[in-house]
Design a protein around this motif. Structure first.
Motif, PDB file in Angstrom:
ATOM      1  N   ALA A 118       0.919  -1.229   0.032  1.00 54.22           N
ATOM      2  CA  ALA A 118      -0.045   0.033  -0.041  1.00 54.22           C
ATOM      3  C   ALA A 118       0.748   1.210  -0.158  1.00 54.22           C
ATOM      4  CB  ALA A 118      -0.967  -0.020   1.030  1.00 54.22           C
ATOM      5  N   THR A 119       0.422   2.307  -0.492  1.00 53.62           N
ATOM      6  CA  THR A 119       1.242   3.565  -0.481  1.00 53.62           C
ATOM      7  C   THR A 119       0.527   4.801   0.109  1.00 53.62           C
ATOM      8  OG1 THR A 119       2.305   3.041  -2.709  1.00 53.62           O
ATOM      9  CG2 THR A 119       2.202   5.334  -2.168  1.00 53.62           C
ATOM     10  N   LYS A 120       0.845   4.968   1.224  1.00 52.30           N
ATOM     11  CA  LYS A 120       0.297   5.975   2.366  1.00 52.30           C
ATOM     12  C   LYS A 120       1.026   7.153   2.288  1.00 52.30           C
ATOM     13  CE  LYS A 120      -2.959   4.371   3.924  1.00 52.30           C
ATOM     14  NZ  LYS A 120      -4.669   4.225   3.560  1.00 52.30           N
ATOM     15  N   CYS A 122       1.509  10.845   4.787  1.00 55.57           N
ATOM     16  CA  CYS A 122       1.122  11.913   6.002  1.00 55.57           C
ATOM     17  C   CYS A 122       1.247  13.221   5.424  1.00 55.57           C
ATOM     18  CB  CYS A 122       2.035  11.352   7.206  1.00 55.57           C
ATOM     19  SG  CYS A 122       2.112   9.862   7.754  1.00 55.57           S
ATOM     20  N   VAL A 198      -3.170  10.696   7.838  1.00 56.11           N
ATOM     21  CA  VAL A 198      -2.728   9.775   7.064  1.00 56.11           C
ATOM     22  C   VAL A 198      -3.678   9.446   5.693  1.00 56.11           C
ATOM     23  CG1 VAL A 198      -1.841   7.134   7.094  1.00 56.11           C
ATOM     24  CG2 VAL A 198      -1.489   8.859   9.004  1.00 56.11           C
ATOM     25  N   THR A 200      -4.566   7.774   1.734  1.00 52.18           N
ATOM     26  CA  THR A 200      -3.928   6.502   0.757  1.00 52.18           C
ATOM     27  C   THR A 200      -3.658   7.485  -0.609  1.00 52.18           C
ATOM     28  OG1 THR A 200      -5.350   4.949   1.220  1.00 52.18           O
ATOM     29  CG2 THR A 200      -4.595   5.050  -1.002  1.00 52.18           C
ATOM     30  N   LYS A 201      -2.256   7.413  -0.938  1.00 53.73           N
ATOM     31  CA  LYS A 201      -1.616   8.273  -2.228  1.00 53.73           C
ATOM     32  C   LYS A 201      -1.953   7.639  -3.234  1.00 53.73           C
ATOM     33  CE  LYS A 201       0.680  11.256  -4.267  1.00 53.73           C
ATOM     34  NZ  LYS A 201       0.184  12.412  -4.889  1.00 53.73           N
ATOM     35  N   ALA A 326       0.049   4.802  11.278  1.00 51.13           N
ATOM     36  CA  ALA A 326      -0.354   4.197   9.859  1.00 51.13           C
ATOM     37  C   ALA A 326      -0.593   2.705   9.774  1.00 51.13           C
ATOM     38  CB  ALA A 326       0.500   4.718   8.962  1.00 51.13           C
ATOM     39  N   HIS A 331      -5.127  -1.069  11.559  1.00 48.61           N
ATOM     40  CA  HIS A 331      -4.913  -1.025  10.006  1.00 48.61           C
ATOM     41  C   HIS A 331      -3.734  -1.844   9.667  1.00 48.61           C
ATOM     42  CE1 HIS A 331      -6.895   3.013  10.202  1.00 48.61           C
ATOM     43  NE2 HIS A 331      -6.229   3.237  11.108  1.00 48.61           N
ATOM     44  N   TYR A 333      -1.875  -4.373   6.822  1.00 47.89           N
ATOM     45  CA  TYR A 333      -1.417  -4.386   5.406  1.00 47.89           C
ATOM     46  C   TYR A 333      -0.301  -5.379   5.108  1.00 47.89           C
ATOM     47  CZ  TYR A 333      -3.088   0.362   5.447  1.00 47.89           C
ATOM     48  OH  TYR A 333      -3.918   1.703   5.584  1.00 47.89           O
ATOM     49  N   LEU A 337       3.822  -1.705   3.635  1.00 53.29           N
ATOM     50  CA  LEU A 337       3.366  -0.239   2.916  1.00 53.29           C
ATOM     51  C   LEU A 337       4.636   0.751   2.682  1.00 53.29           C
ATOM     52  CD1 LEU A 337       1.991   2.195   5.634  1.00 53.29           C
ATOM     53  CD2 LEU A 337       2.881  -0.155   6.283  1.00 53.29           C
ATOM     54  N   LEU A 339       5.279   4.634   3.198  1.00 49.12           N
ATOM     55  CA  LEU A 339       4.775   5.727   3.944  1.00 49.12           C
ATOM     56  C   LEU A 339       5.574   7.048   3.548  1.00 49.12           C
ATOM     57  CD1 LEU A 339       2.448   6.608   5.979  1.00 49.12           C
ATOM     58  CD2 LEU A 339       4.280   6.408   7.580  1.00 49.12           C
TER      59      LEU A 339
END
Length: 405
Positions: A118-120, A122, A198, A200-201, A326, A331, A333, A337, A339
């Motif tokens: 996942a790509t998160k 901040c 935070v 989702t990018k 995150a 949460h 993943y 991920l 971050l």
């Protein structure tokens, strides 16, 4: 638009892209290998490691598998197939030397180092970015009145924010000061409150890597890069390493409404990560992250240039705290991920006559660099003119099946 007609592509040395050609530290990434150069004649992405200036295959099928293996440093010592020199791959990876689609590539080229994770990201983790987000909101996406609002906020608040620990007892008193000044904002809530922003990018497999074009919407008139450190985190929340990222942002969209965050942040080519992930080892660790100085350079075909520096020592929340917010028991993943830690740099240099601050022009070269993580370079184009995102998780699964047949 074809940027080849008017964009000069700088010839970067591999020693700039990766310090000392990766001879200090452990550097891992992903490359695309065309069928004619693949040992098994199957085109697709390989997870690679740098050795003495050469790019070598690893035993890992995905970067996610590498990060989630607690023994990855030992396994990366195993010899692998040499694909090409770092110098050759760096030159082949610049957008004007690449094919429009991965399937048509003739050379080994860099991909974003992340795949299934996942790509998160901040937000508002630095004072300057916090103030700029408030400006965006109060200006309602209109850059023409941004300077006036920016001045009002700075005159009212001074440097109070730099002295506040998010979520501390000081927060309530400062919040009342903001409300009295008429500048309280949802961005201040996440900037000085206990809960970080935070979001989702990008989707897994959607990020672009070194040398690629990044995208902005054709109807966006106020947008900018956001140079950031990006942490690579395992499924268990272990921070395994770090790289560089560009959280491309449409300021006019986000300024109109926070509910447009998805449109402001997640478009074709709006997430750039790379060039490689530097894994934590005895030469580089989490303590080094807060000592980094991230440099940004934007060069336009119109002769415009601007620079900035992002001092990680000024981050308002420790990176480990951001990771803990995150990923955890609330949460999960399972693939790990990436971050983004946030930025303090939002360019405000007037680019057009009459003010209005900075916005991208087509053909801008965006260079993000730091001594310990290398240099990420991308060029700006419209989202509908850059190479399409056509290689997703399904394609990766098909490739992995083909290589095991």
């Amino acid at each position: 638009m074809n940027l080849d007609d008017y964009t000069t592509v700088t010839q970067f040395s591999p020693g700039i892209v990766v310090p000392n050609d990766g001879r200090e530290g452990v550097w891992v990434g992903r490359v695309w290998v065309p069928a004619k150069l693949a040992a098994n004649s199957v085109a697709g992405p390989r997870v690679v490691v740098l050795r003495d200036g050469m790019v070598c295959e690893t035993v890992y099928p995905t970067m996610s598998a590498l990060l989630n293996d607690p023994d990855h440093l030992c396994k990366l010592d195993q010899p692998g197939v040499v694909l090409a020199s770092l110098a050759d791959i760096v030159q082949a990876s610049q957008f004007n030397k690449r094919s429009f689609q991965l399937a048509d590539e003739d050379n080994v080229v860099l991909l974003a180092p992340n795949d299934l994770m996942a790509t998160k990201a901040c937000g508002v983790t630095f004072v300057r970015s916090l103030l700029e987000r408030v400006v965006e909101e109060k200006a309602k996406g209109d850059p023409g009145i941004a300077n006036e609002i920016r001045g009002l906020i700075m005159d009212t608040l001074g440097d109070d924010l730099s002295k506040v620990v998010p979520g501390s007892p000081q927060t309530d008193a400062l919040k009342q000061k903001f409300i009295a000044a008429g500048v309280w904002s949802q961005y201040l809530e996440v900037g000085i409150g206990k809960d970080a922003e935070v979001f989702t990018k990008a989707q897994p497999m959607a990020s672009v890597g070194y040398g690629c074009q990044i995208g902005v919407l054709p109807d966006s008139t106020w947008n900018n890069p956001e140079p950031e450190v990006v942490l690579a985190v395992s499924r268990d929340g272990v921070i395994c390493g770090a790289t560089l990222g560009n959280d491309v942002n449409l300021r006019d969209y986000e300024g109109r409404s926070a509910l447009l965050l998805g449109e402001a942040k997640d478009q074709n080519g709006s997430c750039a990560i790379g060039p490689f992930i530097r894994l934590f080892d005895p030469t580089f660790g989490l303590e080094d992250i807060t000592q980094l100085e991230i440099q940004l350079s934007i060069t336009g075909v119109d002769g415009f240039e601007t620079t900035g520096r992002n001092r990680m020592s000024e981050i308002s929340r420790p990176p480990a705290d951001l990771v803990a917010q995150a990923i955890g028991k609330h949460h999960q993943y399972p693939d790990g991920l990436m971050l983004f830690l946030g930025t303090m740099f939002a360019p405000t240099d007037n680019r057009e006559a009459g003010g209005g601050g900075f916005t991208h022009h087509l053909g801008d070269r965006v260079e993000i660099s730091t001594e310990k993580l290398g240099c990420l370079v991308n060029w700006v184009n419209h989202t509908d003119q850059i190479p399409p995102w056509d290689y997703g998780v399904g394609s990766l699964l098909e490739y992995l099946c083909a290589t095991r047949a």
